[in-house]
Design an enzyme around this catalytic site. Sequence first.
Site: not given
Length: 217
Positions: A7, A9
Amino acid sequence: MPVAIFDLDETLIDGDCSTLWCEQMGRLGWVDPASFMRRNDEMMEAYKAGELAMEDYMAFSLEPMAGRTPEEIEHLVGPWVEDFIEPIIFSDACKAIAEHRAKGDRILVISASGVHLVAPIAERLGIDEVLAIDLDIQHGHYSGATTGVLTYQQGKVTRLLEWLDAEGENLEGASFYSDSRNDLPLLQTVDHPQVVNPDPVLLEHALQAGWPVHVWK
């Protein structure tokens, strides 16, 4: 080969690139900073609660870019990544990427942010394979809409499985690193879920499931 999936953020970077780009659009004069960021923050709270309608957020955050060309946005995003994103890349994230690369793993970033932001940020991390929210282009200009399945919640699983099939890869030995409850569908799909700086809901789930929990700085 095994795939190491990250991922973006709050996992690879100490912040949310979509929010930071919204702030940049305010500095560029494309939006009223106060009212625009107030609405952004409201929607981000819904995201943290696992209740955000991503279609609504993308329509909101892409509206200031409607009518602009990909080349114009790319020209502006590059310096923004250097000034605002590079300083908040987790050093521990860079170490994890390097470890997977040394093992020969294939490295992929999958993010619920727009590809216009995710791809150049991943490039700065030495990663050239990304799955992110794709932006619609009409007559050479961004329309303000998205296209395809959004890489959000279950949509991340859908897009990843399509990518694996197209690339002749599979999930055997795959790892996925994330901070967010919204990524539980994908974390539960891979062989090696890795939880990074988790939100409270994800932390509780990780502890119950016995998943590794990392504190990255």
